[in-house]
Scaffold this active site. Structure first.
Site, PDB file in Angstrom:
ATOM      1  N   MET A   7      33.383 -90.891  13.307  1.00  0.00           N
ATOM      2  CA  MET A   7      33.085 -89.477  13.190  1.00  0.00           C
ATOM      3  C   MET A   7      33.557 -88.836  14.449  1.00  0.00           C
ATOM      4  O   MET A   7      33.789 -89.430  15.567  1.00  0.00           O
ATOM      5  CB  MET A   7      31.910 -89.399  12.845  1.00  0.00           C
ATOM      6  CG  MET A   7      31.617 -89.571  11.243  1.00  0.00           C
ATOM      7  SD  MET A   7      29.625 -89.663  10.985  1.00  0.00           S
ATOM      8  CE  MET A   7      29.276 -88.067  10.647  1.00  0.00           C
ATOM      9  N   CYS A   8      33.500 -87.596  14.354  1.00  0.00           N
ATOM     10  CA  CYS A   8      33.824 -86.702  15.769  1.00  0.00           C
ATOM     11  C   CYS A   8      33.001 -87.091  16.887  1.00  0.00           C
ATOM     12  O   CYS A   8      31.832 -87.672  16.612  1.00  0.00           O
ATOM     13  CB  CYS A   8      33.349 -85.208  15.338  1.00  0.00           C
ATOM     14  SG  CYS A   8      33.377 -84.194  16.883  1.00  0.00           S
ATOM     15  N   PRO A   9      33.621 -87.580  18.044  1.00  0.00           N
ATOM     16  CA  PRO A   9      34.915 -87.182  18.363  1.00  0.00           C
ATOM     17  C   PRO A   9      36.044 -88.377  18.245  1.00  0.00           C
ATOM     18  O   PRO A   9      37.289 -87.944  18.750  1.00  0.00           O
ATOM     19  CB  PRO A   9      34.809 -86.797  19.835  1.00  0.00           C
ATOM     20  CG  PRO A   9      33.821 -87.827  20.328  1.00  0.00           C
ATOM     21  CD  PRO A   9      33.016 -88.041  19.217  1.00  0.00           C
TER      22      PRO A   9
END
Lengths: 133, 73
Positions: free
Chosen positions: B11-13
Site C-alpha cells: 500500500m501507499c507509499p
C-alpha cells in the site's frame, strides 16, 4: 521536481509516519524534501524514537504496526532510514532540543540542528510547506 | 515489455517507492509493467508519471488488480 518543506510538532505514531510517507513519496517523485521537527516532534529524530499512538490508542500501536508491515511499510526506524536513503533532509529545532532535553549526540545520524530563521529560508524557497500536527 | 514490477499487496507509499527504484534500473525507451492492487494507485501512478516525465502508455483493470504500462523517459 519541487522543493517541499514539512513541520512536525507532535511525537505520536500518526504524526511520525505521515511526514515520512509523504516525504518518501515526494523523494521517489524527484522532489527535494526538508522536514523540521519541533516541540514533541523533536524526539522523533533521536536514537530512542519509538512513537506510540496517542492517548488510549497507545495500546493498539503494535497491532497497527503489524497491519502496516503486512502492506510493506516497515517499522519507524526502517521507514526513517528509507527516507534518508531517498535523500530526505531532517532537521531538529535548536530551541526545543533544549526544552525537550535532547542533546546533539542523541540525534539520529545526518539530522541537522537548525534555527527558525534558517528553516524559514528553506520554507519560502519551497513550492509547498505542510504542517503535520 | 522489458520488466515487470509486482507490487501486489503493498500500500501507499510502497508501490511508488519501489516503482521509482525499479525505473532507475531501466534504460530510456524500455517499458515497465507494474502490477498493483492498492486502490490509491489508480490516481497515484498517473500523478507520479506526470511529475517524473515517464510516459504512462496504458492501464488495464482486472477486478482489483491494476496493470500499468510505463515507458521510461
Amino acid at each position: 521536481m519541487a522543493k517541499i518543506c514539512m513541520v512536525v510538532s507532535e511525537g505520536t505514531f500518526d504524526k511520525a509516519y505521515m511526514p515520512l510517507i509523504m516525504a518518501n513519496t515526494a523523494a521517489a517523485s524527484g522532489d527535494e524534501v526538508h522536514i523540521f521537527y519541533s516541540f514533541f516532534g523533536t524526539k522523533l529524530v533521536t536514537k530512542k524514537a519509538n512513537p506510540k499512538l496517542p492517548g488510549m490508542f497507545r495500546l493498539f500501536t503494535g497491532m497497527f504496526q503489524k497491519k502496516m508491515k503486512a502492506v510493506g511499510i516497515g517499522n519507524y526506524m526502517e521507514t526513517f532510514k528509507q527516507a534518508q536513503e531517498l535523500g530526505v533532509n531532517f532537521y531538529a529545532c535548536s530551541t526545543t532540543m533544549d526544552l525537550m532535553g535532547v542533546k546533539k549526540e542523541d540525534l539520529l545520524p545526518n539530522v541537522k540542528v537548525l534555527g527558525a530563521a534558517a528553516f524559514l529560508k528553506l520554507a519560502v524557497e519551497s513550492e509547498a510547506t505542510l504542517f503535520i500536527g | 515489455m522489458d520488466a515487470t514490477l509486482d507490487a501486489k499487496g503493498l500500500m501507499c507509499p510502497m508501490p511508488i517507492v519501489q516503482l521509482a527504484k525499479k525505473v532507475k534500473e531501466l534504460k530510456s525507451g524500455q517499458v515497465l509493467e507494474l502490477l498493483v492492487d492498492d486502490v490509491g494507485a489508480k490516481e497515484d501512478v498517473p500523478a507520479w508519471c506526470s511529475r517524473t516525465g515517464h510516459q504512462l502508455m496504458g492501464v488495464e483493470e482486472e477486478g482489483k488488480l491494476l496493470k500499468f504500462y510505463i515507458k521510461i523517459k
